[in-house]
Design an enzyme around this catalytic site. Structure first.
Site, mmCIF file in Angstrom:
data_model
loop_
_atom_site.group_PDB
_atom_site.id
_atom_site.type_symbol
_atom_site.label_atom_id
_atom_site.label_comp_id
_atom_site.label_asym_id
_atom_site.label_seq_id
_atom_site.Cartn_x
_atom_site.Cartn_y
_atom_site.Cartn_z
ATOM 1 N N GLY A 290 4.624 -4.131 -4.870
ATOM 2 C CA GLY A 290 5.286 -5.227 -4.139
ATOM 3 C C GLY A 290 5.938 -6.189 -5.120
ATOM 4 N NE ARG B 275 7.254 3.631 2.784
ATOM 5 C CZ ARG B 275 6.718 3.206 3.915
ATOM 6 N NH1 ARG B 275 6.553 1.925 4.107
ATOM 7 N NH2 ARG B 275 6.345 4.047 4.853
ATOM 8 C CG ASP C 188 -4.409 -2.166 -7.734
ATOM 9 O OD1 ASP C 188 -3.277 -2.212 -7.220
ATOM 10 O OD2 ASP C 188 -5.460 -2.166 -7.076
ATOM 11 C CB THR D 155 -0.093 -8.715 -7.924
ATOM 12 O OG1 THR D 155 -0.485 -8.999 -6.579
ATOM 13 C CG2 THR D 155 -1.309 -8.892 -8.796
ATOM 14 C CG ASP E 140 -2.111 -9.440 -3.691
ATOM 15 O OD1 ASP E 140 -1.521 -10.219 -2.920
ATOM 16 O OD2 ASP E 140 -1.977 -8.199 -3.640
ATOM 17 C CG ASP F 213 -5.348 -7.830 -6.453
ATOM 18 O OD1 ASP F 213 -4.379 -7.802 -7.240
ATOM 19 O OD2 ASP F 213 -5.401 -7.116 -5.439
ATOM 20 N NE ARG G 18 -3.736 -5.381 -3.120
ATOM 21 C CZ ARG G 18 -3.724 -4.408 -4.011
ATOM 22 N NH1 ARG G 18 -3.340 -3.202 -3.666
ATOM 23 N NH2 ARG G 18 -4.091 -4.622 -5.255
#
Ligand code: F6P
Length: 365
Positions: free
Chosen positions: A14, A77, A118, A140, A142, A144, A186
């Site tokens: 993303g 994807r 990741d 990211t 996130d 994370d 997430r």
């Protein structure tokens, strides 16, 4: 052996603010300090499978540090080891990693800089095992990613989320409503907890602490008794009730990130309305958090990552991902990164600070 003469770069997963700042930093360092030429692949590893690329010179990266997104495009994807191919009207999944290697070699490349999360790092590690010399750069919203204290993109998303919460605060107050704000992130609650604290949220629900809806409702009622007729509830998309499941929006077959979350905000809101008959509204911040101009902190971190990653390439220190450790940019082995998630430790200061501020985290009022 001296520094590589020709290197490739791609952005995977993303997007997030700061990707262009990294691309710029890698190209400038590669060209200015090491006289390398740089090839940019379009849409992550998909561009390497399909041999779609462009030459990146200083002119192509000039003026992009402030621009969100990525000039190279990206995708979350496609996995080259499990790549969708249309055969007789149906998608079948094939290993296209040999094609990646062939294209890489045909272009005379000596290194590949992979900017991603990741999923991208896991693919980069498998490419390393196939003999492609890779260096990773963590991104990211996130935050994370294992191995680094912070990823770039996070600060920009945190800023956007906090600004949104600030705006929702006033309308919540005017209408005496419970406002539920769902943020991405997430399986980790960094964005929810960070923006929730910064935005003065009353209730913050994160994936790390399964919530009890009764507890949440009791907090709203407690505020009513105190004369506060509105509440701000921030929920991370990966949050779930005690004994319940996360809300999955979509499953993407063959993707390095097969599960897409989303919808917990509506669930929490419906459950609150059912239990205490108070008016609630939901705002899903969604992809708004991935867009826009990167904050100065993200531009700085992205630029520092890009410079150090290029230095690693020049020294042929492959199989590494650059990482922020305290105040320093260091590197970690890419092998350690893929497939792991860095969630918020339950004993972290951020969690105890939220509790001391009187914020309900869904497990106690
Ligand atoms: O990893 C970044 C992220 O924005 C997550 O926070 C979110 O769960 C996911 O990507 C959304 O993916 P998509 O862009 O496919 O909807």
């Amino acid at each position: 052996m001296g520094a590589p003469k020709r290197i490739g770069i791609l952005t995977g997963g993303g997007d997030c603010p700061g990707l262009n700042a990294v691309i710029r930093a890698v190209v400038k360092t590669a060209v200015n300090d090491y006289q390398m030429s740089v090839i940019g692949f379009f849409d992550g590893f998909k561009g390497l499978v399909e041999n779609r690329h462009t030459n990146l010179d200083i002119g192509k990266v000039s003026g992009i540090i402030t621009v969100g997104g990525t000039i190279l495009g990206t995708t979350n994807r496609f996995d080259p080891f499990n790549y969708p191919i249309l055969e007789s009207g149906e998608y079948v999944f094939r290993d296209r990693s040999d094609q990646v290697k062939r294209n890489f070699e045909k272009l005379g490349l000596e290194a590949l800089v992979c900017i991603g999360g990741d999923g991208t790092m896991a693919v980069a590690h498998r490419m390393l095992q196939k003999g492609i010399p890779v260096v990773g750069i963590p991104k990211t919203i996130d935050n994370d990613l294992f191995g680094t204290d912070v990823t770039f993109g996070f600060d920009s998303a945190l800023t956007t989320a906090t600004e949104a919460i600030d705006k929702i605060h006033t309308t919540a107050q005017s209408h005496h409503r419970v406002m539920v704000i769902e943020v991405m992130g997430r399986y980790a609650g960094w964005l929810a907890l960070g923006s929730g604290i910064a935005g003065g949220g009353d209730i913050i629900l994160i994936p790390e602490i399964p919530y009890d809806i009764e507890c949440v409702c009791n907090k709203i009622k407690q505020r009513h008794y105190q004369g506060k007729y509105f509440s701000i509830l921030i929920v991370g998309e990966g949050a779930r009730p005690k004994g319940g499941e996360m809300v999955v929006r979509q499953r993407v077959q063959g993707s390095p990130e097969p599960i897409r979350l989303g919808g917990i905000g509506n669930k929490v809101s419906d459950d609150i309305e059912k239990m205490i008959k108070t008016e609630t509204r939901v705002t899903v911040l969604g992809h708004l958090l991935r867009g826009g101009v990167p904050t100065p902190a993200d531009r700085l971190l992205a630029s520092r990552f890009g410079v150090v990653a290029t230095q690693l390439v020049a020294k042929r220190k492959f199989g590494k991902m650059v990482a922020l450790k305290g105040q320093e940019i260091k590197s970690v082995s890419i092998e350690e990164i893929g497939g792991k998630t860095r969630t918020i430790p339950l004993d972290s200061q951020a969690i105890s600070a939220a509790r001391s501020l009187g914020t309900c985290l869904g497990d106690q009022v």
